[in-house]
Design a protein around this motif. Structure first.
Motif, short mmCIF file in Angstrom:
data_model
loop_
_atom_site.label_atom_id
_atom_site.label_comp_id
_atom_site.label_asym_id
_atom_site.label_seq_id
_atom_site.Cartn_x
_atom_site.Cartn_y
_atom_site.Cartn_z
N GLU A 54 7.22 -3.12 -8.81
CA GLU A 54 7.73 -2.22 -7.79
C GLU A 54 9.18 -1.86 -8.09
N PRO A 59 11.17 0.53 0.37
CA PRO A 59 9.80 0.90 -0.02
C PRO A 59 9.57 2.40 0.03
N HIS A 136 5.93 2.45 -3.97
CA HIS A 136 5.37 1.16 -3.59
C HIS A 136 3.94 1.27 -3.06
N SER A 198 5.46 -1.85 4.66
CA SER A 198 6.88 -1.77 4.34
C SER A 198 7.55 -3.14 4.42
N LYS A 201 5.83 -7.37 1.55
CA LYS A 201 5.70 -7.17 0.11
C LYS A 201 4.52 -7.94 -0.46
N ARG A 204 1.42 -5.93 0.07
CA ARG A 204 1.42 -4.76 -0.81
C ARG A 204 0.96 -5.12 -2.21
#
Length: 238
Positions: A54, A59, A136, A198, A201, A204
């Protein structure tokens, strides 16, 4: 996307890219169930897509598409307004072209959104791998699709996805494993999903890596081509 071909022996197969369309044709008795085949998309060359780390900073949530109303652009911008009001530290980015389609947003609209600090506009991209590397999460709040290539490419790049629970979009992900589904035309749900990814992490990255595995299992162009060739060979009796 729908392909139909009939051979001399009257054998027919109809290839669908999502199950909703397939079930519609079967339920309406347009085709017999044994004539229907589902192949998820046209595939991508996975060698051209790399899972990258990332980028640093806030983000980035990226909508990459033709910039049409039906792609959910207005809901994306409305979600940006909601997130700005919440004080969320994230960046909302549009990538793609406007065109003469009557449902296209206009350059003037985009300029206004940029001027108001709601979105960034990166223009058109002919290097999707690099573009996704600079974000992201991939977002596509579309109203309906066949099976969107942009989400296949996002998965191949190891990016988590937020998309709508509509035909085509939901078929391009594994819900809650490679991405999140939201209600179509619901900017508040979209904003909530963006906020969720957001601030998380770990989630994500988990969704993104699962997306790459999904791409390797389902979206590899070599696999898709081989499925088509096998189908042709079966119908030809080889």
């Amino acid at each position: 996307l729908l392909y139909r071909f009939a051979l001399r022996n009257s054998a027919t197969r109809v290839i669908f890219q999502n199950n909703t369309d397939k079930q519609l044709f079967i339920s309406q008795k347009i085709i017999e169930e044994n004539a229907a085949v589902t192949i998820r998309g046209s595939g991508v060359n996975l060698d051209n897509y790399v899972v990258s780390e990332e980028p640093a900073g806030a983000p980035v949530f990226l909508l990459l598409a033709r910039l049409l109303v039906d792609k959910g652009v207005l809901e994306f911008v409305e979600a940006a307004k909601l997130l700005k009001a919440r004080g969320l530290d994230c960046r909302m980015v549009l990538v793609g072209d406007t065109d003469e389609n009557p449902k296209s947003v206009t350059k003037q609209q985009i300029d206004s959104w940029v001027s108001d600090g709601l979105v960034e506009y990166w223009g058109y991209s002919d290097d999707v791998n690099s573009t996704y590397a600079n974000c992201h999460v991939a977002v596509l709040p579309s109203y309906r699709e066949g099976l969107p290539k942009s989400l296949i490419e996002a998965a191949a790049c190891g990016r988590a996805v937020i998309t709508t629970d509509v035909p085509g979009c939901r078929d391009a992900i594994t819900p809650d494993e490679t991405g999140l589904l939201v209600e179509v035309k619901n900017a508040e749900q979209l904003a909530d999903a963006i906020e969720k990814l957001s601030v998380n992490k770990h989630l994500r990255l988990k969704l993104g890596l699962s997306g790459r595995r999904l791409a390797e299992a389902e979206f590899d162009i070599n696999t898709v081509v081989n499925i088509h060739l096998k189908l042709y060979q079966e119908l030809l009796g080889r």
